[in-house]
Write an enzyme that holds these catalytic residues in place. Structure first.
Site, mmCIF file in Angstrom:
data_model
loop_
_atom_site.group_PDB
_atom_site.id
_atom_site.type_symbol
_atom_site.label_atom_id
_atom_site.label_comp_id
_atom_site.label_asym_id
_atom_site.label_seq_id
_atom_site.Cartn_x
_atom_site.Cartn_y
_atom_site.Cartn_z
ATOM 1 N N GLU A 1 -4.530 -1.756 11.407
ATOM 2 C CA GLU A 1 -3.116 -1.590 11.073
ATOM 3 C C GLU A 1 -2.294 -1.330 12.325
ATOM 4 O O GLU A 1 -1.246 -1.946 12.548
ATOM 5 C CB GLU A 1 -2.944 -0.430 10.094
ATOM 6 C CG GLU A 1 -1.488 -0.069 9.834
ATOM 7 C CD GLU A 1 -1.330 1.102 8.872
ATOM 8 O OE1 GLU A 1 -0.224 1.673 8.816
ATOM 9 O OE2 GLU A 1 -2.313 1.443 8.166
ATOM 10 N N GLY B 1 2.168 5.620 11.642
ATOM 11 C CA GLY B 1 1.823 6.769 12.478
ATOM 12 C C GLY B 1 2.838 6.885 13.609
ATOM 13 O O GLY B 1 2.982 5.972 14.417
ATOM 14 N N PRO C 1 -7.277 1.438 12.568
ATOM 15 C CA PRO C 1 -7.191 0.726 13.858
ATOM 16 C C PRO C 1 -6.574 -0.658 13.746
ATOM 17 O O PRO C 1 -5.721 -1.027 14.565
ATOM 18 C CB PRO C 1 -8.660 0.676 14.316
ATOM 19 C CG PRO C 1 -9.268 1.902 13.732
ATOM 20 C CD PRO C 1 -8.615 2.035 12.371
ATOM 21 N N ARG D 1 25.300 -17.240 32.026
ATOM 22 C CA ARG D 1 26.608 -16.578 32.116
ATOM 23 C C ARG D 1 26.922 -16.259 33.582
ATOM 24 O O ARG D 1 26.038 -15.896 34.361
ATOM 25 C CB ARG D 1 26.588 -15.297 31.279
ATOM 26 C CG ARG D 1 27.952 -14.631 31.161
ATOM 27 C CD ARG D 1 27.924 -13.559 30.093
ATOM 28 N NE ARG D 1 29.179 -12.842 30.009
ATOM 29 C CZ ARG D 1 30.254 -13.280 29.353
ATOM 30 N NH1 ARG D 1 30.214 -14.444 28.744
ATOM 31 N NH2 ARG D 1 31.357 -12.545 29.314
ATOM 32 N N ILE E 1 0.857 -1.183 0.000
ATOM 33 C CA ILE E 1 0.000 0.000 0.000
ATOM 34 C C ILE E 1 0.892 1.232 0.000
ATOM 35 O O ILE E 1 1.844 1.314 0.774
ATOM 36 C CB ILE E 1 -0.986 0.010 1.192
ATOM 37 C CG1 ILE E 1 -1.939 1.211 1.084
ATOM 38 C CG2 ILE E 1 -0.265 -0.042 2.528
ATOM 39 C CD1 ILE E 1 -3.154 1.111 1.994
ATOM 40 N N SER F 1 2.849 11.752 7.720
ATOM 41 C CA SER F 1 1.695 11.635 8.605
ATOM 42 C C SER F 1 0.506 12.455 8.120
ATOM 43 O O SER F 1 -0.640 12.084 8.347
ATOM 44 C CB SER F 1 2.084 12.079 10.026
ATOM 45 O OG SER F 1 3.086 11.224 10.558
#
Length: 397
Positions: free
Chosen positions: A253, A375, A251, A279, A134, A143
């Site tokens: 995404e 975003g 939302p 360790r 996309i 943005s």
């Protein structure tokens, strides 16, 4: 209390069906991903064979309806399982590539395509034969998508597309690209439309494969469109409603990115715990030093509390009630948490944490972009802040 069981955050969230799916994904990752992943990173590209393998085992296209080659399963817990199993072996680039297609791009095709378009594209996306992308971001517009310059002008019953996009995930491999373009400069938010541009159309070219700080195996590219002629069959959704189509699907995404962040942070913490309790230093295990235990306590708490919120958000997504602000909170918190946890985990590895042969070093590079794409954290804060302010919009009036 002696013998008390620890809180199992996954209990009641994942069902037996999810765990059976996890077992198949774990075997798939062991067989098809883990032996080859470092070679993909060096080549800076996930090969098409890996996409076909994902389609074959159901790691791709799970939500595609049966008649188009999928399983018709929309439960977001299944993609979370895929993200978790890939995170365990540090396969960030591969995870991002296939999750971008399934969680971010595929919903547009499922919800906006006409029947003929579904038949044209969905079977290939379910099988891994078609790779999707996309294209929203431009060199001068990230943005703030209202600032894009890519445009499509009507020409008879079709369109002519011109412009440039950048930072496009799957940009080199992509066979189909959803392009966000301006179609009516005077129509405000109703002046944008989504188009599907296919690989071999005249005028569509790819620029360089971008050289990134991390996620080297995932192909990020510049895309160029010069007098690309598109018919009405390449319009996705409604003309003029492109911005609305984007906003409605953000939302999911953002929740996808949050889920990947959580899975990666959990994996980083697990590698670190294994390391510090193997360790020794100053005559004891590094994990038995108080400073180390306190650090592990902080990290485990951040990860577990993050999972609790994310799981509630996933349930809301499945029920169709997840809001933009809630998804933004999940993305903001989980990705920032991932960066904090991964950085602090690397510190506990000492000098070895800076060696690329250790997955924590690669995870450290890979995680930084999570607070930027989808975003930025600052944009997430703005969305959440606006939501809060709107509750007081009539206060004192």
């Amino acid at each position: 209390m002696s013998g008390a069981k620890s809180l199992n955050l996954r209990a009641g969230f994942y069902t037996e069906d999810h765990e059976a799916y996890r077992a198949s994904m774990r075997e798939f990752v062991r067989r098809e991903v883990e032996p080859h992943y470092l070679a993909w990173e060096e080549a800076r590209l996930v090969p098409r064979d890996a996409w076909l393998a994902a389609g074959e085992v159901g790691a791709l296209g799970l939500s595609v309806p049966d008649e188009f080659g999928g399983s018709g399963e929309s439960d977001f817990r299944y993609p979370m399982v895929v993200a978790e199993e890939l995170a365990k072996v540090g396969a960030t680039s591969y995870c991002l590539s296939i999750r971008l297609q399934d969680d971010i791009v595929l919903p547009y095709f499922l919800e906006l395509c006409r029947d003929d378009q579904k038949q044209r594209w969905l079977p290939g996306m379910a099988s891994g034969e078609l790779i999707a992308a996309i294209a929203m971001t431009e060199p001068g517009a990230g943005s703030d998508l209202r600032g894009i310059r890519t445009s499509a002008v009507r020409d008879g019953d079709g369109w002519v597309l011109n412009g440039q996009k950048t930072f496009i995930t799957n940009g080199i491999n992509a066979d189909v690209v959803i392009v966000f373009a301006r179609t009516d400069p005077g129509a405000g938010s109703h002046g944008f439309t989504l188009f599907v541009v296919e690989r071999d159309v005249a005028g569509f070219t790819r620029g360089r494969k971008l050289d990134k700080v991390g996620i080297a195996g995932q192909d990020t590219a510049e895309l160029f469109f010069s007098d690309v002629r598109l018919g009405p069959e390449n319009v996705l959704g409604e003309v003029g409603e492109g911005m609305i189509h984007l906003l409605q699907r953000l939302p999911k995404e953002r929740l996808s990115l949050a889920a990947q962040a959580l899975a990666s942070a959990e994996a980083a913490l697990r590698w670190t715990q294994d390391y510090v309790f193997e360790r020794t230093a100053f005559g004891q295990r590094v994990g038995d030093l108080q400073a180390t235990r306190f650090e592990l306590a902080d990290l485990a708490t951040e990860v577990d509390v993050s999972r609790a919120y994310l799981q509630n958000a996933v349930i809301a997504l499945n029920e169709g009630t997840l809001t933009t602000a809630e998804a933004s909170k999940a993305k903001l918190w989980s990705t920032e948490m991932q960066v904090r946890v991964t950085s602090r985990c690397l510190q506990l590895f000492g000098g070895y944490g800076y060696m690329n042969e250790y997955p924590i070093a690669r995870a450290y590079r890979d995680c930084r972009v999570q607070t930027i794409y989808g975003g930025t954290s600052q944009i997430m804060k703005e969305i959440i802040g606006r939501d809060i302010a709107e509750r007081y919009s009539s206060y004192g009036q």
